[in-house]
Design a protein around this motif. Structure first.
Motif, PDB file in Angstrom:
ATOM      1  N   GLN A  13       0.841  -1.194   0.000  1.00 46.80           N
ATOM      2  CA  GLN A  13       0.000   0.000   0.000  1.00 46.80           C
ATOM      3  C   GLN A  13       0.878   1.246   0.000  1.00 46.80           C
ATOM      4  OE1 GLN A  13      -2.709  -0.305   3.335  1.00 46.80           O
ATOM      5  NE2 GLN A  13      -4.229  -1.313   2.035  1.00 46.80           N
ATOM      6  N   ALA A  14       0.340   2.315  -0.518  1.00 46.14           N
ATOM      7  CA  ALA A  14       1.053   3.583  -0.477  1.00 46.14           C
ATOM      8  C   ALA A  14       1.387   3.924   0.973  1.00 46.14           C
ATOM      9  CB  ALA A  14       0.209   4.685  -1.093  1.00 46.14           C
ATOM     10  N   LYS A  87       5.187   5.018  -2.950  1.00 41.98           N
ATOM     11  CA  LYS A  87       4.203   5.797  -3.684  1.00 41.98           C
ATOM     12  C   LYS A  87       3.730   4.989  -4.887  1.00 41.98           C
ATOM     13  CE  LYS A  87       6.783  10.038  -2.618  1.00 41.98           C
ATOM     14  NZ  LYS A  87       7.460  11.225  -3.205  1.00 41.98           N
ATOM     15  N   SER A  88       2.576   5.357  -5.428  1.00 42.46           N
ATOM     16  CA  SER A  88       2.057   4.620  -6.582  1.00 42.46           C
ATOM     17  C   SER A  88       3.025   4.710  -7.756  1.00 42.46           C
ATOM     18  CB  SER A  88       0.683   5.160  -6.975  1.00 42.46           C
ATOM     19  OG  SER A  88       0.749   6.548  -7.243  1.00 42.46           O
ATOM     20  N   GLU A  89       3.749   5.810  -7.864  1.00 37.95           N
ATOM     21  CA  GLU A  89       4.702   5.961  -8.967  1.00 37.95           C
ATOM     22  C   GLU A  89       5.946   5.097  -8.810  1.00 37.95           C
ATOM     23  OE1 GLU A  89       3.326   8.422  -7.117  1.00 37.95           O
ATOM     24  OE2 GLU A  89       4.766  10.068  -6.800  1.00 37.95           O
ATOM     25  N   ASP A  90       6.073   4.395  -7.695  1.00 34.41           N
ATOM     26  CA  ASP A  90       7.164   3.433  -7.539  1.00 34.41           C
ATOM     27  C   ASP A  90       6.822   2.087  -8.183  1.00 34.41           C
ATOM     28  OD1 ASP A  90       7.628   4.699  -4.222  1.00 34.41           O
ATOM     29  OD2 ASP A  90       8.841   5.156  -5.999  1.00 34.41           O
ATOM     30  N   THR A  91       5.607   1.929  -8.644  1.00 29.37           N
ATOM     31  CA  THR A  91       5.194   0.687  -9.294  1.00 29.37           C
ATOM     32  C   THR A  91       6.010   0.455 -10.547  1.00 29.37           C
ATOM     33  OG1 THR A  91       2.938   0.813  -8.448  1.00 29.37           O
ATOM     34  CG2 THR A  91       3.290  -0.483 -10.460  1.00 29.37           C
ATOM     35  N   THR A 126       4.298  -3.521  -6.963  1.00 27.21           N
ATOM     36  CA  THR A 126       3.061  -2.802  -7.240  1.00 27.21           C
ATOM     37  C   THR A 126       2.621  -2.083  -5.970  1.00 27.21           C
ATOM     38  OG1 THR A 126       2.401  -4.462  -8.872  1.00 27.21           O
ATOM     39  CG2 THR A 126       0.681  -2.988  -8.037  1.00 27.21           C
ATOM     40  N   VAL A 127       2.415  -0.786  -6.092  1.00 24.80           N
ATOM     41  CA  VAL A 127       2.004   0.018  -4.948  1.00 24.80           C
ATOM     42  C   VAL A 127       0.596   0.535  -5.210  1.00 24.80           C
ATOM     43  CG1 VAL A 127       2.533   1.994  -3.478  1.00 24.80           C
ATOM     44  CG2 VAL A 127       4.386   0.704  -4.564  1.00 24.80           C
ATOM     45  N   SER A 128      -0.308   0.177  -4.325  1.00 21.90           N
ATOM     46  CA  SER A 128      -1.696   0.609  -4.479  1.00 21.90           C
ATOM     47  C   SER A 128      -1.940   1.866  -3.647  1.00 21.90           C
ATOM     48  CB  SER A 128      -2.646  -0.505  -4.048  1.00 21.90           C
ATOM     49  OG  SER A 128      -2.463  -0.787  -2.678  1.00 21.90           O
ATOM     50  N   SER A 129      -2.708   2.776  -4.238  1.00 25.50           N
ATOM     51  CA  SER A 129      -2.973   4.037  -3.530  1.00 25.50           C
ATOM     52  C   SER A 129      -4.318   4.013  -2.829  1.00 25.50           C
ATOM     53  CB  SER A 129      -2.928   5.201  -4.517  1.00 25.50           C
ATOM     54  OG  SER A 129      -3.832   4.964  -5.576  1.00 25.50           O
TER      55      SER A 129
END
Length: 129
Positions: A13-14, A87-91, A126-129
């Motif tokens: 998770q974020a 962060k989601s942009e780390d996905t 995968t990072v979920s926001s």
């Protein structure tokens, strides 16, 4: 030849954390500078972090500075990437890379993909926001 195998990717998770590992074999690990790169869908592979032979010198991309930490254990032939405050942009798919070029044994480090001779197969984060 050097074989690199990444592990530790997954879903977070974020704001959460993950730790990636990369196990190396085939060459004296303590004489390799190691790096982490990542590639998001539709984007170029980009530099994340690198560490010199001894682990005493590190360098980070601005986008991860203060959140990610690269380290190594030469006794275990393993390099790590601790990722905090995700962060989601780390996905992305995260790749471990190695270079035996003696230029990068100490103070000098490189973020250039072409300088790395060996690559792992990648691990998905995968990072979920």
């Amino acid at each position: 030849q050097v074989q690199l195998v990444e592990s530790g990717g997954g879903l977070a998770q974020a704001g959460g954390s993950l730790r990636l590992s990369c196990a190396a074999s085939g060459r004296t690990f303590s004489r390799l500078a190691m790096g982490w790169f990542r590639q998001a869908p539709g984007k170029e592979r980009e530099f994340v972090a690198t560490i010199n032979w001894s682990g005493g010198n590190t360098y980070y991309a601005d986008s991860v500075k203060g959140r990610f930490t690269i380290s190594r254990d030469n006794a275990k032939n393993t390099v790590y990437l601790q990722m905090n405050s995700l962060k989601s942009e780390d996905t992305a798919v995260y790749y471990c890379a190695a270079t035996g070029n003696i230029r990068y044994s100490g103070v000098l480090l490189t973020s250039r993909r072409v300088e790395y001779d060996y690559w792992g197969q990648g691990t998905q984060v995968t990072v979920s926001s």
